[in-house]
Design an enzyme around this catalytic site. Structure first.
Site, short mmCIF file in Angstrom:
data_model
loop_
_atom_site.label_atom_id
_atom_site.label_comp_id
_atom_site.label_asym_id
_atom_site.label_seq_id
_atom_site.Cartn_x
_atom_site.Cartn_y
_atom_site.Cartn_z
N SER A 116 -68.93 14.28 -68.22
CA SER A 116 -67.85 14.66 -68.94
C SER A 116 -67.39 16.17 -68.59
O SER A 116 -66.96 16.59 -67.52
CB SER A 116 -68.22 14.53 -70.43
OG SER A 116 -67.03 14.67 -71.26
N ASP A 213 -62.06 4.30 -69.94
CA ASP A 213 -61.80 5.81 -70.20
C ASP A 213 -60.39 6.13 -70.40
O ASP A 213 -59.68 6.25 -69.39
CB ASP A 213 -62.51 6.47 -68.99
CG ASP A 213 -62.79 7.97 -69.52
OD1 ASP A 213 -62.10 8.54 -70.37
OD2 ASP A 213 -63.67 8.64 -68.78
N HIS A 243 -65.18 6.40 -72.20
CA HIS A 243 -65.63 7.72 -72.05
C HIS A 243 -67.25 7.84 -72.67
O HIS A 243 -68.10 8.62 -71.94
CB HIS A 243 -64.79 8.96 -72.36
CG HIS A 243 -64.93 10.35 -71.93
ND1 HIS A 243 -64.78 10.69 -70.87
CD2 HIS A 243 -65.55 11.19 -72.49
CE1 HIS A 243 -65.03 11.81 -70.55
NE2 HIS A 243 -65.71 12.28 -71.70
#
Length: 307
Positions: A116, A213, A243
């Site tokens: 991330s 995502d 995500h």
């Protein structure tokens, strides 16, 4: 440093020159495993602590890897500072401090795994330090776009004096003026800035995107890879995932398996995932996760006695 009788996690304190400390955890390769060439350093995603990666550390150690995790400065977790003072440059400082500490301890062959927001930091420094390889998962490449998606508004379009005091990111108050000012001052915000930092990469690199995502566009990650002038770079998709890689056990297991296979492949200087791996028992992952949460609580409560 602390290593209790029933816990394989070794706790370290990294003391910085400015008086702050970074807490790092070390997991040794499991006994009777074929030791790998590289140590794996895990950089947690935003609002994630190092104990959230207990399962990944277990997978990697079962496959012969020495594993290091840490909590960033001014973040959630056990290191110094409050999250309302976090910036991307603070994240970079934290990562580089841990790498310097590892080099001082003679860990000279490092593979970096970042997820991330920490992946954007990894992209920033991958050409500045001596890494063996890089693995990212749902890695942010266009920070401004990801922030707009996650915050439901493009706060970076506002003048600094018009920003709200805090930005609510997954229940955490992120100091807006500190974070946004740093983004513009050090060019963290755009896809082009990420591409510019990565285009001359000279180490093997595997990126994992998630096919569902909504915060990171797969075509932008592909554009990043297409602009790297090095042949050992490859993009894989985590099917069925958003995500949030911990949204359910199926997604989480796929993440653990995929990153572990990537680390094994890259340890052998390959970017192909057709490798054999050892899978730890679910009971062992559950046990180490619970024990690490207890260790975290002891440290937070000041009841841990350091050797």
């Amino acid at each position: 440093m602390e290593n209790s009788d029933d816990l394989s996690t070794i706790d370290h304190i990294i003391s910085l020159k400015n008086g702050k400390i970074i807490r790092a955890w070390e997991t040794l390769p499991k006994e009777n495993t074929l030791k790998k060439n590289n140590t794996i350093l895990i950089a947690s995603g935003f609002a994630r602590r190092m104990d959230h990666f207990a399962g990944l550390a277990e997978y990697l150690s079962c496959n012969g890897f020495h594993v290091i995790r840490y909590d960033s400065l001014h973040h959630v977790g056990l290191s110094s500072g409050n999250i309302n003072e976090f910036s991307m440059s603070i994240g970079k400082e934290s990562l580089l401090s841990v790498i310097e500490w590892l080099k001082e301890r003679n860990f000279h062959k490092l593979g970096l795994v970042a997820s991330s927001l920490s992946a954007r930091i990894a992209y920033e420094i991958a050409n500045e330090i001596d890494l063996s390889f890089l693995v990212t998962a749902v890695g942010v490449v266009n920070l401004r776009d990801t922030l707009e998606k996650s915050l439901k508004y493009d706060y970076l379009q506002l003048p600094i004096h018009e920003l709200p005091e805090d930005l609510d990111f997954e229940g955490h108050n992120l100091g807006s003026k500190i974070f946004v000012s740093d983004c513009f001052k050090h060019n963290w915000d755009s896809l082009d800035s990420t591409i510019n930092k990565m285009k001359n990469l000279k180490i093997p690199f595997i990126a994992f995107t998630a096919n569902d995502d909504s915060w990171v566009k797969q075509n932008e990650v592909l554009k990043l890879i297409d602009n790297i002038n090095f042949e050992k770079c490859k993009l894989y998709s985590l099917i069925g995932s958003s995500h949030d890689l911990g949204e359910n056990l199926v997604v989480l297991r796929n993440f653990y398996q995929s990153v572990t296979k990537a680390a094994i492949a890259l340890d052998n200087e390959s970017v192909e995932l057709d490798v054999d791996m050892v899978e730890p028992r679910f009971e062992d992952i559950t046990s180490i996760t619970v024990k690490e949460r207890r260790l975290k609580n002891k440290i937070e409560n000041g009841s841990l006695e350091l050797a």
